[in-house]
Design an enzyme around this catalytic site. Structure first.
Site, PDB file in Angstrom:
ATOM      1  N   GLY A 137       0.830  -1.206   0.000  1.00 58.96           N
ATOM      2  CA  GLY A 137       0.000   0.000   0.000  1.00 58.96           C
ATOM      3  C   GLY A 137       0.858   1.247   0.000  1.00 58.96           C
ATOM      4  O   GLY A 137       0.569   2.220   0.698  1.00 58.96           O
ATOM      5  N   ALA A 138       1.922   1.257  -0.830  1.00 62.25           N
ATOM      6  CA  ALA A 138       2.971   2.267  -0.717  1.00 62.25           C
ATOM      7  C   ALA A 138       2.783   3.484  -1.612  1.00 62.25           C
ATOM      8  O   ALA A 138       3.621   4.381  -1.588  1.00 62.25           O
ATOM      9  CB  ALA A 138       4.327   1.628  -1.022  1.00 62.25           C
ATOM     10  N   ASN A 139       1.715   3.536  -2.397  1.00 64.22           N
ATOM     11  CA  ASN A 139       1.615   4.641  -3.359  1.00 64.22           C
ATOM     12  C   ASN A 139       1.016   5.920  -2.775  1.00 64.22           C
ATOM     13  O   ASN A 139       1.099   6.987  -3.390  1.00 64.22           O
ATOM     14  CB  ASN A 139       0.806   4.217  -4.587  1.00 64.22           C
ATOM     15  CG  ASN A 139      -0.646   3.917  -4.250  1.00 64.22           C
ATOM     16  OD1 ASN A 139      -0.946   2.819  -3.829  1.00 64.22           O
ATOM     17  ND2 ASN A 139      -1.537   4.885  -4.414  1.00 64.22           N
ATOM     18  N   GLY A 149      -0.722   7.996   1.157  1.00 63.52           N
ATOM     19  CA  GLY A 149      -1.049   7.957   2.575  1.00 63.52           C
ATOM     20  C   GLY A 149       0.053   7.409   3.450  1.00 63.52           C
ATOM     21  O   GLY A 149       1.237   7.746   3.301  1.00 63.52           O
ATOM     22  N   GLY A 177       1.376   4.388   3.724  1.00 66.42           N
ATOM     23  CA  GLY A 177       2.387   3.557   3.066  1.00 66.42           C
ATOM     24  C   GLY A 177       3.448   4.385   2.375  1.00 66.42           C
ATOM     25  O   GLY A 177       4.649   4.062   2.429  1.00 66.42           O
ATOM     26  N   TYR A 200     -14.856  -4.340   7.960  1.00 65.97           N
ATOM     27  CA  TYR A 200     -13.508  -3.790   8.084  1.00 65.97           C
ATOM     28  C   TYR A 200     -12.899  -4.171   9.438  1.00 65.97           C
ATOM     29  O   TYR A 200     -11.767  -4.652   9.504  1.00 65.97           O
ATOM     30  CB  TYR A 200     -13.557  -2.276   7.936  1.00 65.97           C
ATOM     31  CG  TYR A 200     -12.244  -1.584   8.222  1.00 65.97           C
ATOM     32  CD1 TYR A 200     -11.204  -1.632   7.305  1.00 65.97           C
ATOM     33  CD2 TYR A 200     -12.049  -0.879   9.408  1.00 65.97           C
ATOM     34  CE1 TYR A 200      -9.989  -0.994   7.569  1.00 65.97           C
ATOM     35  CE2 TYR A 200     -10.842  -0.235   9.673  1.00 65.97           C
ATOM     36  CZ  TYR A 200      -9.823  -0.302   8.752  1.00 65.97           C
ATOM     37  OH  TYR A 200      -8.634   0.321   9.009  1.00 65.97           O
TER      38      TYR A 200
END
Length: 291
Positions: A15-17, A19, A21, A168
């Site tokens: 999830g690095a793209n 926020g 991450g 969630y």
């Protein structure tokens, strides 16, 4: 296979793209760490890669594109990490999402459970050999502070009306069950695993109307400008990733640099083992016909 200078750590962040991450990846890159960025969208991933390089001057960044809802994509990702990185001292399972309605992954699993729990479960188990070979190594699972319990008899939401927040919360509770059971299994291996609650921060999790979008609207009314940035939230994750005093600490749940209480169900070793066994079954590769 890419090689790294002697003594340089290699990290992988999901999830690095954007926020949290992206903030974690940027901070690690600024330390001179070789960072693998796992993203779902290539164009957004390329943009993040350019941003991090420009901000840190670190050219040793590697992009991996994979949909963590798709187990075949996770298997291909793990193979690519083995081939391209060759070593791994830090794995940050950060990617998470929420959905307003029940939807199924390519493997027929409710998507929040597929991405938030089974994704890190499968990716981590496929990378354990690399982590052990690179020891001392650390695994950091990014969790949430939702006190609930998993409905083991209906993890796929086939019997209950679906709720975005409950779906969630249940899926993220799996991060704690996984952390505690994995810590037990990794004893003596040189690999530690801990879970961290990064706090409430500005995020696009689940979109504007997603789980965290709804929470942020509430907090914005109460706190306004006080909602932390992803960069501030990243400090909690980086503490688990880097702090020398945590070198041998494993199987803990952290908030801001200290342990915090975990939901009662996750403290039950039998429940942890049960979810592990269910997760193994849900991520098993289908038998090949005629084999």
């Amino acid at each position: 296979m890419s090689t790294s200078p002697e003594g340089q750590r290699t990290a992988l962040v999901t999830g690095a793209n954007s926020g949290l991450g992206k903030a974690i990846s940027t901070a690690l890159a600024a330390e001179g760490i070789r960072v693998g960025l796992v993203v779902r969208d290539r164009a957004r991933g390329e943009k993040a890669l350019q941003d991090i390089r420009a901000a840190t001057g670190n050219e040793d960044l590697h992009l991996f594109v994979a949909d963590l809802a798709d187990q075949s994509a996770i298997r291909a990702l793990a193979q690519a990490v083995h081939q391209r990185l060759g070593r791994l001292e830090l794995l940050v399972n950060n990617a998470g999402t929420a959905f307003p309605e029940r939807r199924l992954s390519p493997d027929g699993i409710e998507c929040a459970l597929a991405v938030n729990h089974l994704g890190p479960f499968l990716l981590t188990t496929l990378l354990l050999d690399l982590l052990k070979a690179s020891a001392p190594a650390r695994i950091v699972n990014v969790g949430t502070r939702i006190t609930t319990a998993m409905e083991f008899e209906d993890l796929n939401w086939e019997r209950r009306p679906y709720s975005m927040m409950k779906g969630y919360g249940q899926s993220k509770l799996g991060n704690l069950h996984f952390t505690f059971e994995l810590a037990r299994r990794l004893e003596g291996s040189g690999v530690t695993v801990n879970c961290v609650f990064p706090g409430v921060f500005k995020s696009n999790l689940g979109g504007t109307d997603g789980a965290q979008g709804v929470l942020l609207k509430l907090f914005a009314r109460l706190l306004g400008w006080a909602i932390p940035s992803p960069e501030k939230a990243a400090r909690r994750v980086l503490y688990l990733a880097n702090a020398p005093e945590l070198a041998n600490v494993s199987g803990r749940y952290f908030g801001d640099r200290k342990t915090i209480p975990a939901p009662a169900q996750t403290l039950d070793p039998q429940a942890n083992r049960r979810l592990w066994q269910i997760s193994e079954a849900l991520t098993a590769e289908p038998a090949v016909a005629g084999s």
